[in-house]
Design a protein around this motif. Structure first.
Motif, PDB file in Angstrom:
ATOM      1  N   MET A 135       0.804  -1.243  -0.063  1.00 56.47           N
ATOM      2  CA  MET A 135      -0.053  -0.012   0.100  1.00 56.47           C
ATOM      3  C   MET A 135       0.781   1.176  -0.085  1.00 56.47           C
ATOM      4  SD  MET A 135      -2.936  -1.432  -0.325  1.00 56.47           S
ATOM      5  CE  MET A 135      -3.949  -0.023  -0.431  1.00 56.47           C
ATOM      6  N   PRO A 136       0.173   2.264  -0.402  1.00 55.13           N
ATOM      7  CA  PRO A 136       1.409   3.401  -0.778  1.00 55.13           C
ATOM      8  C   PRO A 136       1.380   4.496   0.635  1.00 55.13           C
ATOM      9  CG  PRO A 136      -0.748   3.748  -1.624  1.00 55.13           C
ATOM     10  CD  PRO A 136      -0.923   2.510  -1.502  1.00 55.13           C
ATOM     11  N   GLU A 140       2.777   9.044  -1.399  1.00 58.87           N
ATOM     12  CA  GLU A 140       2.865   8.334  -2.764  1.00 58.87           C
ATOM     13  C   GLU A 140       1.402   8.288  -3.221  1.00 58.87           C
ATOM     14  OE1 GLU A 140       6.305   5.466  -1.543  1.00 58.87           O
ATOM     15  OE2 GLU A 140       4.322   4.736  -1.364  1.00 58.87           O
ATOM     16  N   ALA A 141       0.359   8.027  -2.589  1.00 59.29           N
ATOM     17  CA  ALA A 141      -0.926   8.213  -2.936  1.00 59.29           C
ATOM     18  C   ALA A 141      -1.402   9.511  -3.518  1.00 59.29           C
ATOM     19  CB  ALA A 141      -1.986   7.793  -1.775  1.00 59.29           C
ATOM     20  N   LEU A 146      -3.997   8.131  -6.461  1.00 55.97           N
ATOM     21  CA  LEU A 146      -4.424   7.000  -6.210  1.00 55.97           C
ATOM     22  C   LEU A 146      -5.931   7.249  -5.406  1.00 55.97           C
ATOM     23  CD1 LEU A 146      -1.217   4.690  -5.250  1.00 55.97           C
ATOM     24  CD2 LEU A 146      -2.497   4.941  -7.811  1.00 55.97           C
ATOM     25  N   SER A 147      -6.793   6.134  -5.540  1.00 57.40           N
ATOM     26  CA  SER A 147      -8.021   5.941  -4.811  1.00 57.40           C
ATOM     27  C   SER A 147      -7.614   5.091  -3.654  1.00 57.40           C
ATOM     28  CB  SER A 147      -9.087   5.480  -5.659  1.00 57.40           C
ATOM     29  OG  SER A 147      -9.321   5.981  -6.825  1.00 57.40           O
ATOM     30  N   PRO A 148      -8.492   5.192  -2.736  1.00 55.61           N
ATOM     31  CA  PRO A 148      -8.378   4.175  -1.283  1.00 55.61           C
ATOM     32  C   PRO A 148      -8.604   2.846  -2.009  1.00 55.61           C
ATOM     33  CG  PRO A 148      -9.850   6.285  -0.949  1.00 55.61           C
ATOM     34  CD  PRO A 148      -9.491   6.168  -2.541  1.00 55.61           C
ATOM     35  N   ASP A 150      -5.979   1.647  -3.496  1.00 56.28           N
ATOM     36  CA  ASP A 150      -5.093   1.027  -4.553  1.00 56.28           C
ATOM     37  C   ASP A 150      -3.602   0.690  -4.238  1.00 56.28           C
ATOM     38  OD1 ASP A 150      -7.037   1.587  -6.460  1.00 56.28           O
ATOM     39  OD2 ASP A 150      -6.326   3.609  -7.282  1.00 56.28           O
ATOM     40  N   VAL A 152       0.423  -0.456  -4.901  1.00 52.91           N
ATOM     41  CA  VAL A 152       1.654   0.026  -5.831  1.00 52.91           C
ATOM     42  C   VAL A 152       2.748  -1.215  -5.671  1.00 52.91           C
ATOM     43  CG1 VAL A 152       1.349   2.373  -5.252  1.00 52.91           C
ATOM     44  CG2 VAL A 152       2.754   0.993  -3.932  1.00 52.91           C
ATOM     45  N   PRO A 174       1.974   2.577  -9.822  1.00 57.03           N
ATOM     46  CA  PRO A 174       0.699   1.930  -9.503  1.00 57.03           C
ATOM     47  C   PRO A 174       0.621   0.455 -10.072  1.00 57.03           C
ATOM     48  CG  PRO A 174       0.459   4.299 -10.221  1.00 57.03           C
ATOM     49  CD  PRO A 174       1.736   3.816 -10.435  1.00 57.03           C
TER      50      PRO A 174
END
Length: 270
Positions: A135-136, A140-141, A146-148, A150, A152, A174
């Protein structure tokens, strides 16, 4: 120590006797004392009076010859090691550092590290520090949009050329663009290209920094050595972010070069 014995010690280690002459040391205006010694050594290396890989006298010999404490000598040497002027070898002594061929890296083209080294006739490889899915971080998110939920792919490695460590790189992509991080063996961009997601442009920021102990050790440098911290955000043709990279490049090995032109509005009119 007499002048004759000082010269004998200098001859034994291959150091010209006049480099560490006490009169030269006392004539220096730099203070405190460790800065005087540091300047003498630095100037001697630049002038070629101390040659590449040449050994220096021991801390005790230098202290006796110049009439200073070993603490002063040690502090001067430690500073020169951090600057990359000298190197220390455990159980052997202190030597003038070998001169490196600096790498000029243009900032006008988006290329991979593997491509850069290949263009110079160097074989690139790496030591993997992490190659995983996860997880980011919040940063990073945000950067990657990125969406919750997502995930990487994370690529953390020590980049080398000809077996010499040059940079530490952390690239985050991603997962939807590269589902299997183990596909990447050398060039990340080559793998992204096979998936149809090679970046076409990037925004890059450079910042001078000092290496933390762990990164310095990986790069074969002293803690606190200068480095270039580079943060890059890479984009696909449609504007989506495909890569977020944070790297530390050796300050003694890289020159980043940019070509500048005068803006049209500022050009002289006839």
């Amino acid at each position: 120590m007499t002048v004759a014995s000082a010269q004998a010690v200098a001859a034994a280690v291959g150091v010209p006797g006049d480099v560490f002459d006490k009169a030269r040391f006392e004539a220096e205006t730099a203070t405190p004392l460790y800065l005087r010694l540091r300047k003498i050594v630095r100037d001697a290396v630049r002038a070629g009076r101390l040659g590449e890989t040449e050994a220096l006298p021991s801390e005790r010999d230098l202290a006796e010859r110049l009439g200073v404490s070993r603490v002063t000598v040690r502090k001067a040497i430690e500073g020169l090691v951090k600057e990359g002027v000298l190197v220390q070898r455990a159980g052997s002594g202190t030597y003038v550092a070998p001169r490196r061929s600096r790498i000029e890296q243009p900032l006008s083209h988006l290329t991979s590290f593997t491509q850069d080294m290949a263009s110079r006739g160097l074989a690139a490889d790496q030591i993997w520090l992490d190659r995983s899915v996860g997880m980011p971080s919040p940063e990073e998110a945000m950067v990657l949009g990125l969406s919750p939920g997502d995930a990487v792919a994370r690529f953390h490695r020590l980049r080398r050329a000809g077996g010499e460590p040059l940079a530490i790189e952390l690239a985050v992509v991603p997962l939807r663009y590269l589902p299997d991080p183990t596909e990447v063996e050398t060039s990340l961009y080559a793998v992204l290209g096979r998936h149809g997601h090679r970046p076409v442009r990037a925004l890059q920021r450079l910042q001078a920094t000092a290496l933390m102990p762990e990164d310095a050790q990986r790069l074969g440098l002293a803690a606190g050595s200068p480095a270039l911290f580079i943060q890059r955000v890479s984009y696909l043709p449609d504007g989506r972010v495909v890569e977020f990279v944070r790297s530390h490049y050796r300050g003694d090995a890289y020159d980043f070069v940019a070509e500048l032109t005068v803006a049209p509005a500022e050009q002289e009119t006839p």
